[in-house]
Design a protein around this motif. Structure first.
Motif, PDB file in Angstrom:
ATOM      1  N   GLY A   1       6.010   0.987   2.247  1.00  0.00           N
ATOM      2  CA  GLY A   1       4.960   1.977   2.037  1.00  0.00           C
ATOM      3  C   GLY A   1       4.662   2.200   0.567  1.00  0.00           C
ATOM      4  O   GLY A   1       3.496   2.311   0.157  1.00  0.00           O
ATOM      5  N   VAL A   2       5.712   2.256  -0.252  1.00  0.00           N
ATOM      6  CA  VAL A   2       5.527   2.483  -1.685  1.00  0.00           C
ATOM      7  C   VAL A   2       4.779   1.322  -2.327  1.00  0.00           C
ATOM      8  O   VAL A   2       3.875   1.517  -3.144  1.00  0.00           O
ATOM      9  N   LEU A   3       5.126   0.091  -1.948  1.00  0.00           N
ATOM     10  CA  LEU A   3       4.477  -1.076  -2.547  1.00  0.00           C
ATOM     11  C   LEU A   3       2.991  -1.098  -2.222  1.00  0.00           C
ATOM     12  O   LEU A   3       2.161  -1.327  -3.107  1.00  0.00           O
ATOM     13  N   GLY A   4       2.648  -0.867  -0.953  1.00  0.00           N
ATOM     14  CA  GLY A   4       1.238  -0.881  -0.583  1.00  0.00           C
ATOM     15  C   GLY A   4       0.447   0.192  -1.296  1.00  0.00           C
ATOM     16  O   GLY A   4      -0.660  -0.060  -1.803  1.00  0.00           O
ATOM     17  N   THR A   5       0.995   1.404  -1.366  1.00  0.00           N
ATOM     18  CA  THR A   5       0.302   2.501  -2.050  1.00  0.00           C
ATOM     19  C   THR A   5       0.152   2.215  -3.542  1.00  0.00           C
ATOM     20  O   THR A   5      -0.892   2.486  -4.135  1.00  0.00           O
TER      21      THR A   5
ATOM     22  N   THR B   1      12.410  -3.768   3.842  1.00  0.00           N
ATOM     23  CA  THR B   1      11.162  -3.396   4.512  1.00  0.00           C
ATOM     24  C   THR B   1       9.960  -3.951   3.762  1.00  0.00           C
ATOM     25  O   THR B   1       8.979  -4.383   4.368  1.00  0.00           O
ATOM     26  N   ALA B   2      10.029  -3.947   2.423  1.00  0.00           N
ATOM     27  CA  ALA B   2       8.940  -4.528   1.637  1.00  0.00           C
ATOM     28  C   ALA B   2       8.881  -6.036   1.829  1.00  0.00           C
ATOM     29  O   ALA B   2       7.802  -6.626   1.968  1.00  0.00           O
ATOM     30  N   ALA B   3      10.050  -6.686   1.858  1.00  0.00           N
ATOM     31  CA  ALA B   3      10.072  -8.135   2.078  1.00  0.00           C
ATOM     32  C   ALA B   3       9.511  -8.479   3.446  1.00  0.00           C
ATOM     33  O   ALA B   3       8.776  -9.469   3.596  1.00  0.00           O
TER      34      ALA B   3
ATOM     35  N   PHE C   1      -0.874  -9.031  -1.250  1.00  0.00           N
ATOM     36  CA  PHE C   1       0.515  -9.122  -1.666  1.00  0.00           C
ATOM     37  C   PHE C   1       0.794 -10.368  -2.494  1.00  0.00           C
ATOM     38  O   PHE C   1       1.814 -10.428  -3.176  1.00  0.00           O
ATOM     39  N   ASN C   2      -0.071 -11.358  -2.418  1.00  0.00           N
ATOM     40  CA  ASN C   2       0.166 -12.580  -3.182  1.00  0.00           C
ATOM     41  C   ASN C   2       0.137 -12.305  -4.682  1.00  0.00           C
ATOM     42  O   ASN C   2       0.836 -12.965  -5.458  1.00  0.00           O
TER      43      ASN C   2
END
Length: 959
Positions: free
Chosen positions: A216-220, A255-257, A273-274
């Motif tokens: 969630g943190v990565l996407g935000t 979870t991010a992976a 994400f790339n």
């Protein structure tokens, strides 16, 4: 306004030696802002001198043009009339504020400094962008060097006059928009501060910036433009914010992976994400990962083999997501136990961060150490994480790093934060590091472990997590719990049975390599039978011939029924008794071997007295179970165990059902009331007694119905308890504290208060100081001259209550119709881990065809196929395969279950040619020039195992 005579800050300390340490982040933020704000180039250019400081309780006389900064912590110490004196002087500028932004705003109103002031805009000097922030960084570094000098009792060698001349020159050049002169002056300032530090320490501190990421943190963060800012700060693009490629690191949570890996199927998400994946390929960006998902992160609730597989799967997930394997292992949640180190080393990791960032535990006394396990070593970053979003830790960071260097450590500051959540002091440190290494050098994690300073000392990692019980409880509570106690127990038992099955099949194929081609299609019984030259019978009814195969590394005692006769009187036949035309046999099976029985003799007829009295005395009597090793007295009123008596040891223990105080209303756990106790079976081989009733609270109200079935076999040291519990109410638990106040448990009580509880975790016997334990294999109650093993059959949670009680949690009031559980009590068993595993996955007993229909050899006998010299060593999860060179190889887990060192000899039914500890090449490792930590002496594998050591061993056979 005329140029200021002086700019000063009032500090809440008498000297820099007692400069504030710790405290709240808000106070630290205001204090550091008050110091650094006076290093604004406009102020330095006007005063032409360095800022000064005074004690807040004895401030200077506010006469003449001056700037006085009062941080929030100093406000309560200044004299009551000092503000009035300052206000009476129109040339005195009073500045206060919660942070640097507020203070700049206050100064701007007086000095005419606006954000768009052309004299304060960034300048470009070659590849570097100069800004006002570089002067703030110089001010912060100056403070830290002075605090370091005084705290460590060194004599200052700082040339303050030179420092003042160069910082003033740089400030004037900056205001005059002369980029080259400003850069030259700042270089001299930082060099001067570096020389001061070099007088005391020749080695540089290490700085590691680590950004934590979840799915969630990565996407935000990506949506908020964090990637572009991160690239700029790491030096991928033009250094827009002046940090000139400060090395950065990210922790890619499982979870991010998983989200990155799943996004490959969606073109839109993949493109998103790339960019992040490409970012990790930069030289100035490092990453760590390979951890497991938080919902399965409790390694204490797994077998050793399962824990290794989970680590391998986490590494494989990170590798798929990023496109290359991580070189540094780290996880956001959950500790890294020491027995996982060999698995990490075999996977190619160069370093490990064994810190649970969620719980804030796992760091050590030293910043960087060497951790050892299973003849493998890894460097570990164990520095206490510093919250880069809070200013408190930055008050005396320099002194802290200096103390670490002074003590001979690899001084490291691990600066941890979420994306874009950093404080001004962290940014000051980053900018200072682009000018000099006075406060340390920033590293990427891979280079920190490969090129960084090697630690001098060895450290230890915890074997058990103090927060594992909390991790398990989180999966049990809530409106929609992930699991139940029963599902956790079943999952664990399934893993143990799977490992036992793998071992059974592997031994069979080792005994008969021709079975390798049939292994996929043959069931376990057929493989085992064919391995020793017999064939399994088609039916399940008792036959004249029986085979029992034991996959565990401990001898066991089993029972079987032979049809039409009794076996010969071999030493391994404990007892045999007739049952009509059949014979019930109690016999022993060697560790990792088999016993074969055949009805070759007539069943002995009962004597006249026995015929008249109805036969031999049964094991079960009303409220009593007894055999040659124990007598179990049951409480007919309550339905629990009132005592277990063995030889001359007296009453060993008692056991009853209890409900925690929130359910029963008292600390005693309520009252068991037995409504019926009956003998279900009683003969010379087995006794079964069932008790049913209610568990009542302090007011006599029923809170649960129970059924307990007690079973004891002939010649056994094991008392098995099968239970059912049906709570009367559904009390949903919303927090961990409520959970530990609302549970049902089997409470075991011992007589002595000096008993030590030793949980069995990851197939090892541990000592634990925590009262709440995760031990799905069970707990050993260790007394002076006796030991009792409580096997929970996968039930994960246990709790020490008082000095004499152990609660094994069997149910919670979660709305389930009925909770079923199993518990086995094992008395004075020498190998508790192997015994606990054999209770969950007992040795296989089945009928085989009679001689002449596919069998060969004798009709009754036994043999071992794998022999382990030490009873404390466990061999599990064996897998047999053929190498590319045609040789047969077996890969297995060899575990020292006790905290001691031992020399172990392994002998197999085939001749062992070579043996080695598995690495990334698996069983295909070249047999030339193998290390000598494992050797083969005349077909016998010899190796040394340390405390709780687990080895992934490969043995190659000359077959």
């Amino acid at each position: 306004m005329a140029p200021f005579d002086e700019c000063s800050v009032l500090l809440p300390s008498a000297t820099l030696e007692d400069f504030p340490v710790g405290g709240s982040n808000s106070d630290a933020r205001s204090l550091l802002a008050g110091w650094t704000i006076l290093w604004h180039p406009r102020l330095l250019a006007q005063t032409e001198q360095l800022p000064t400081w005074y004690r807040a309780d004895t401030p200077p006389n506010p006469d003449g043009p001056r700037v006085i900064v009062i941080p929030d912590p100093s406000l309560k110490q200044i004299p009551s009339d000092f503000r009035r004196k300052c206000d009476a002087n129109p040339d005195c500028v009073w500045v206060t504020g919660a942070d640097r932004a507020e203070m700049i705003s206050a100064l701007g109103e007086v000095l005419g400094i606006a954000p768009a002031d052309p004299n304060c805009q960034p300048l470009q000097s070659g590849p570097r962008t100069l800004g006002v922030e570089d002067f703030f960084a110089a001010g912060y570094l100056s403070l830290q060097i002075q605090i370091m000098t005084r705290r460590l009792r060194y004599t200052s060698n700082l040339d303050e006059l030179h420092l003042q001349n160069r910082i003033v020159a740089a400030a004037k050049a900056f205001c005059q928009r002369d980029a080259e002169a400003a850069a030259e002056g700042l270089h001299d300032v930082f060099d001067c501060l570096s020389e001061e530090r070099d007088h005391y320490f020749s080695s540089d501190p290490h700085l590691v910036d680590l950004t934590l990421l979840t799915s969630g943190v990565l996407g935000t963060a990506i949506d908020a433009g964090w990637l572009d800012r991160f690239r700029a700060s790491a030096g991928a693009d033009s250094d827009a914010d002046g940090l000139r490629g400060t090395p950065r690191n990210v922790l890619v949570d499982a979870t991010a992976a998983a989200e990155i890996d799943a996004a490959k199927e969606d073109p839109g998400k993949h493109e998103r994400f790339n960019k992040f994946v490409q970012l990790l390929s930069m030289e100035t960006v490092g990453w760590a990962g390979g951890g497991i998902a938080s919902q399965s992160s409790c390694l204490d609730a797994m077998t050793m083999a399962s824990a290794r597989h989970v680590i391998e799967s986490g590494t494989a997930l990170a590798t798929r997501a990023i496109g290359r394997a991580p070189s540094v292992y780290a996880t956001l949640s959950g500790l890294t136990p020491v027995d996982i180190i060999p698995a990490l080393s075999a996977l190619g990791y160069q370093g490990v961060i064994p810190i649970d960032f969620t719980a804030g535990i796992g760091f050590g006394d030293e910043s960087k150490v060497i951790v050892s396990g299973g003849h493998r070593e890894l460097e570990a970053l164990t520095a206490k994480p510093i919250d880069a979003a809070g200013d408190a830790a930055f008050l005396s960071l320099g002194a802290h790093l200096g103390e670490l260097i002074d003590s001979g450590e690899v001084a490291t500051a691990l600066l941890v934060h979420w994306p874009d959540r950093v404080c001004d002091s962290f940014l000051d440190l980053c900018r200072a590091a682009t000018w000099s290494v006075a406060m340390g050098r920033f590293w990427t994690l891979p280079r920190y472990f490969t090129d960084g300073e090697r630690p001098y000392h060895h450290g230890t990692l915890d074997a058990l997590s103090k927060h594992s019980a909390s991790s398990v409880v989180e999966r049990l509570i809530g409106p929609t719990p992930d699991e139940t106690l029963r599902s956790m127990a079943e999952s664990f038992c399934l893993a143990v049975r799977s490992e036992a099955q793998s071992t059974l099949r592997s031994i069979a194929m080792l005994a008969n390599p021709r079975l390798l081609d049939e292994a996929d299609d043959a069931d376990d019984r057929r493989l085992v039978s064919q391995a020793i030259g017999v064939a399994p019978a088609s039916g399940e009814t008792p036959g004249k011939h029986t085979l029992c195969f034991n996959p565990h590394a401990v001898a066991t005692r089993r029972q079987a029924r032979l049809h039409g006769g009794a076996p010969s009187g071999e030493k391994f036949v404990y007892a045999a008794s007739g049952a009509g035309a059949d014979c019930d046999v109690t016999f022993d099976v060697p560790a990792m071997g088999f016993t074969r029985l055949s009805a070759t003799h007539a069943v002995k007829k009962k004597g006249l007295l026995k015929r008249l009295t109805g036969g031999e005395t049964g094991i079960a009597e009303p409220a009593v179970l007894k055999n040659a090793f124990m007598a179990v007295a049951l409480d007919e009123t309550a339905g629990g165990i009132s005592g277990v008596y063995s030889a001359s040891r007296g009453n060993r223990l008692s056991m009853r059902l209890v409900a925690a105080g929130g359910l029963s209303g008292n600390q005693d756990g309520g009252t068991m009331v037995c409504s019926r106790m009956q003998v279900d079976q009683s003969d010379s081989t087995i006794g079964v007694i069932t008790a049913t009733g209610e568990l009542r609270d302090n007011d006599g109200k029923a809170i649960a119905e129970f059924m307990l079935r007690y079973q004891l076999q002939r010649g056994s040291r094991l008392l098995r308890i099968d239970g059912q519990l049906k709570p009367k109410s559904d009390l949903r638990v919303a927090s961990e504290s409520e959970f530990w106040n609302r549970y049902f448990a089997l409470r075991t009580a011992v007589a002595g208060e000096a008993a030590i509880l030793r949980p069995l975790v990851r197939d090892k016997v541990h000592s634990a100081s925590a009262k709440k334990m995760v031990a799905p294999l069970g707990v050993v109650i260790d007394e002076a001259e006796k030991q009792t093993l409580v096997v929970g059959h996968g039930l994960p949670l246990h709790r020490k209550v008082g000095d004499r009680f152990l609660d094994t949690l069997v149910a919670i009031p979660d709305g389930a119709e009925r909770s079923e559980f199993q518990v086995t009590l094992a008395f004075d068993c020498p190998s508790p881990v192997a015994i606990a595993r054999s209770c969950i996955a007992p040795a296989e007993v089945f009928a085989i065809d009679p001689p002449g229909t596919g069998s060969s050899g004798g009709q009754t006998g036994q043999a071992w196929l794998v022999h382990v010299s030490s009873s404390d060593v466990l061999v599990t999860e064996m897998q047999t395969a053929r190498r590319r060179d045609g040789k047969l190889a077996v890969r297995m887990q060899v575990i020292q279950t006790r905290p001691k060192t031992s020399k172990v000899r392994l002998q197999f039914c085939a001749f062992a040619q070579s043996a080695f500890v598995a690495d990334a090449s698996g069983i295909e490792r070249s047999l030339d020039e193998l290390p000598d930590d494992v050797r083969c002496d005349d077909g016998v594998v010899v190796l040394s195992l340390g405390n709780h050591q687990a080895v992934d061993l490969v043995v190659v056979f000359d077959v």
